[in-house]
Write a protein that holds these residues in place. Structure first.
Motif, mmCIF file in Angstrom:
data_model
loop_
_atom_site.group_PDB
_atom_site.id
_atom_site.type_symbol
_atom_site.label_atom_id
_atom_site.label_comp_id
_atom_site.label_asym_id
_atom_site.label_seq_id
_atom_site.Cartn_x
_atom_site.Cartn_y
_atom_site.Cartn_z
ATOM 1 N N SER A 74 8.552 -7.162 11.415
ATOM 2 C CA SER A 74 8.200 -6.238 10.328
ATOM 3 C C SER A 74 6.701 -5.994 10.292
ATOM 4 N N ASN A 75 5.931 -7.052 10.510
ATOM 5 C CA ASN A 75 4.477 -6.916 10.510
ATOM 6 C C ASN A 75 4.004 -6.071 11.690
ATOM 7 N N LEU A 76 4.634 -6.251 12.847
ATOM 8 C CA LEU A 76 4.279 -5.445 14.021
ATOM 9 C C LEU A 76 4.617 -3.974 13.791
ATOM 10 N N LEU A 77 5.750 -3.724 13.124
ATOM 11 C CA LEU A 77 6.115 -2.341 12.814
ATOM 12 C C LEU A 77 5.109 -1.732 11.847
ATOM 13 N N ALA A 78 4.660 -2.508 10.865
ATOM 14 C CA ALA A 78 3.654 -2.013 9.918
ATOM 15 C C ALA A 78 2.346 -1.688 10.643
ATOM 16 N N LYS A 79 1.977 -2.508 11.603
ATOM 17 C CA LYS A 79 0.769 -2.237 12.389
ATOM 18 C C LYS A 79 0.912 -0.929 13.170
ATOM 19 N N TYR A 80 2.108 -0.696 13.701
ATOM 20 C CA TYR A 80 2.353 0.554 14.430
ATOM 21 C C TYR A 80 2.265 1.753 13.490
ATOM 22 N N VAL A 81 2.855 1.630 12.311
ATOM 23 C CA VAL A 81 2.822 2.729 11.337
ATOM 24 C C VAL A 81 1.379 3.042 10.932
ATOM 25 N N ARG A 82 0.553 1.987 10.770
ATOM 26 C CA ARG A 82 -0.848 2.193 10.391
ATOM 27 C C ARG A 82 -1.697 2.719 11.538
ATOM 28 N N GLY A 83 -1.179 2.658 12.762
ATOM 29 C CA GLY A 83 -1.937 3.114 13.918
ATOM 30 C C GLY A 83 -2.774 2.026 14.557
ATOM 31 N N ASP A 84 -2.549 0.759 14.174
ATOM 32 C CA ASP A 84 -3.326 -0.345 14.746
ATOM 33 C C ASP A 84 -2.899 -0.657 16.181
ATOM 34 N N ILE A 85 -1.637 -0.361 16.512
ATOM 35 C CA ILE A 85 -1.155 -0.525 17.880
ATOM 36 C C ILE A 85 -0.448 0.761 18.296
ATOM 37 N N ASN A 140 0.834 -1.184 0.000
ATOM 38 C CA ASN A 140 0.000 0.000 0.000
ATOM 39 C C ASN A 140 0.875 1.243 0.000
ATOM 40 N N VAL A 141 0.728 2.081 -1.019
ATOM 41 C CA VAL A 141 1.542 3.289 -1.104
ATOM 42 C C VAL A 141 1.264 4.214 0.078
ATOM 43 N N PHE A 142 0.055 4.170 0.617
ATOM 44 C CA PHE A 142 -0.276 5.011 1.761
ATOM 45 C C PHE A 142 0.463 4.565 3.018
ATOM 46 N N LEU A 143 0.782 3.251 3.091
ATOM 47 C CA LEU A 143 1.563 2.758 4.222
ATOM 48 C C LEU A 143 2.962 3.358 4.182
ATOM 49 N N ARG A 144 3.534 3.468 2.999
ATOM 50 C CA ARG A 144 4.890 4.011 2.876
ATOM 51 C C ARG A 144 4.905 5.515 3.160
ATOM 52 N N VAL A 145 3.862 6.193 2.760
ATOM 53 C CA VAL A 145 3.765 7.617 3.099
ATOM 54 C C VAL A 145 3.648 7.782 4.603
ATOM 55 N N ALA A 146 2.813 6.945 5.221
ATOM 56 C CA ALA A 146 2.656 6.987 6.672
ATOM 57 C C ALA A 146 3.965 6.645 7.371
ATOM 58 N N GLN A 147 4.737 5.728 6.783
ATOM 59 C CA GLN A 147 6.031 5.349 7.355
ATOM 60 C C GLN A 147 6.940 6.564 7.483
ATOM 61 N N ILE A 148 7.015 7.362 6.441
ATOM 62 C CA ILE A 148 7.860 8.560 6.479
ATOM 63 C C ILE A 148 7.377 9.527 7.554
ATOM 64 N N ASP A 149 6.067 9.745 7.611
ATOM 65 C CA ASP A 149 5.505 10.684 8.591
ATOM 66 C C ASP A 149 5.740 10.211 10.020
ATOM 67 N N VAL A 150 5.468 8.922 10.268
ATOM 68 C CA VAL A 150 5.615 8.385 11.628
ATOM 69 C C VAL A 150 7.076 8.391 12.068
ATOM 70 N N PHE A 151 7.979 8.051 11.164
ATOM 71 C CA PHE A 151 9.396 8.030 11.529
ATOM 72 C C PHE A 151 9.920 9.436 11.810
ATOM 73 N N ARG A 152 9.444 10.410 11.072
ATOM 74 C CA ARG A 152 9.868 11.790 11.321
ATOM 75 C C ARG A 152 9.387 12.269 12.688
ATOM 76 N N GLN A 153 8.172 11.885 13.043
ATOM 77 C CA GLN A 153 7.587 12.347 14.299
ATOM 78 C C GLN A 153 8.111 11.577 15.511
ATOM 79 N N ASN A 154 8.383 10.281 15.319
ATOM 80 C CA ASN A 154 8.676 9.421 16.468
ATOM 81 C C ASN A 154 10.039 8.739 16.393
#
Length: 340
Positions: free
Chosen positions: A320-331, A87-101
């Motif tokens: 990796s899957n847990l990190l993706a869940k964190y990036v998506r805001g699931d955890i 999901n391209v939106f996951l990768r966009v969220a990855q950049i945003d979350v990493f910058r913030q956190n």
């Protein structure tokens, strides 16, 4: 859960991989050595010079099987993989979350690394009672434990890197004492990487590279960009996020290497020394390490977050899957891997 398939390791420098229908064919001097169905392979790691055919690379791309190219000494050279998936939106969220956190993620990751390093030392103390009163070992445990606490009040990644450097130096200062087999001639003085200057460093670097590549493949599988990390600086051609995640699991590599040495599965005969002073695993040595690494990947570990046993080889995919869940805001937090 993801099915644990095989990683194909090509260790002969003169081997060549080609395609025949639905099979991967390995040839040596134009003679076929073996063939493996694609359905049995999830990753290919080549330590050869000749590489593989364009047809095979195209087939691997279509089946999402990455091909990793290394020098015969284990230095990573390049990786062939298919079109970016996920999901391209996951990768966009990855950049945003990493910058913030980035700071909080780095604190948690390096803190987990320190805690796991302490467990690696304590594992040896459990097995070798004579070391339980060793002052240097207790000092190293104290430095690592204090470092984990200091990380929580660090206010920059640069400060964390400074703390990490001091703790790593303390940890590796006692690493040779974790080699408890008195019949081995393999010893460790200090960490040397490029190039490794002794057998133990050569072994550590080789397996660290293997594990980092597996994390990179796992990150791509779950849809995250392995080149965009939160701790390691961005660098062209480096899977910075894979380097980040492997930090918390370096303890597993260290324990694996210590087991190979202490059980004398690997000896001084499995290495080659260069005129420059560099030390590399020989072809026979690589085969031994890779065979035992594949066996290790099938052993079960109790995952501290999932509370269930999983094969060692699935740890990169689980994290990796847990990190993706964190990036998506699931955890709310990314749960690092912690040894118990």
């Amino acid at each position: 859960m993801r099915k644990l398939l095989n990683t194909l390791y090509i260790t002969n420098e003169n081997a060549y991989l080609s395609l025949d229908g639905e099979n991967i064919v390995c040839k040596l001097d134009n003679d076929e050595k073996f063939r493996i169905p694609f359905d049995n392979v999830e990753n290919i790691v080549c330590f050869n010079y000749l590489g593989c055919s364009p047809a095979l690379m195209g087939k691997c791309v279509s089946k999402c099987i990455p091909i990793n190219f290394h020098s015969p000494q284990g230095k990573f050279l390049a990786k062939v993989c298919g079109e970016t998936k996920g999901n391209v939106f996951l990768r966009v969220a990855q950049i945003d979350v990493f910058r913030q956190n980035a700071l909080r993620l780095t604190q948690n990751t390096i803190s987990a690394k320190f805690c796991n390093s302490v467990q690696t030392i304590k594992r040896t103390l459990h097995d070798v009672s004579i070391l339980r009163e060793d002052e240097e070992i207790h000092n190293a445990i104290s430095v690592l434990s204090d470092g984990a606490k200091k990380l929580l009040i660090a206010d920059s990644i640069d400060q964390i890197i400074g703390i990490e450097g001091n703790c790593a130096q303390s940890y590796f200062s006692v690493f040779d004492k974790l080699i408890t087999n008195k019949n081995t001639t393999l010893h460790f003085s200090y960490r040397s990487k490029r190039p490794p200057l002794d057998e133990v460093n050569a072994l550590l670097s080789f397996v660290y590279t293997l594990f980092t590549n597996e994390f990179a493949s796992a990150l791509e599988t779950v849809g995250l960009d392995s080149y965009i990390g939160y701790c390691h600086a961005l660098r062209s051609g480096r899977s910075s996020l894979a380097c980040d995640l492997v930090e918390e699991t370096r303890c597993l590599v260290d324990r694996f290497v210590l087991t190979l040495i202490n059980l004398r599965i690997i000896t001084e005969k499995d290495f080659e020394k260069q005129v420059s002073g560099a030390v590399w695993l020989s072809e026979q040595g690589r085969k031994k390490v890779l065979t035992n690494w594949q066996e290790k990947k099938r052993t079960d570990y109790l995952h501290p977050y999932l509370k269930q046993k999983i094969p060692f080889g699935l740890i990169p995919y689980i994290q990796s899957n847990l990190l993706a869940k964190y990036v998506r805001g699931d955890i709310a937090e990314y749960p690092c891997f912690l040894l118990k």
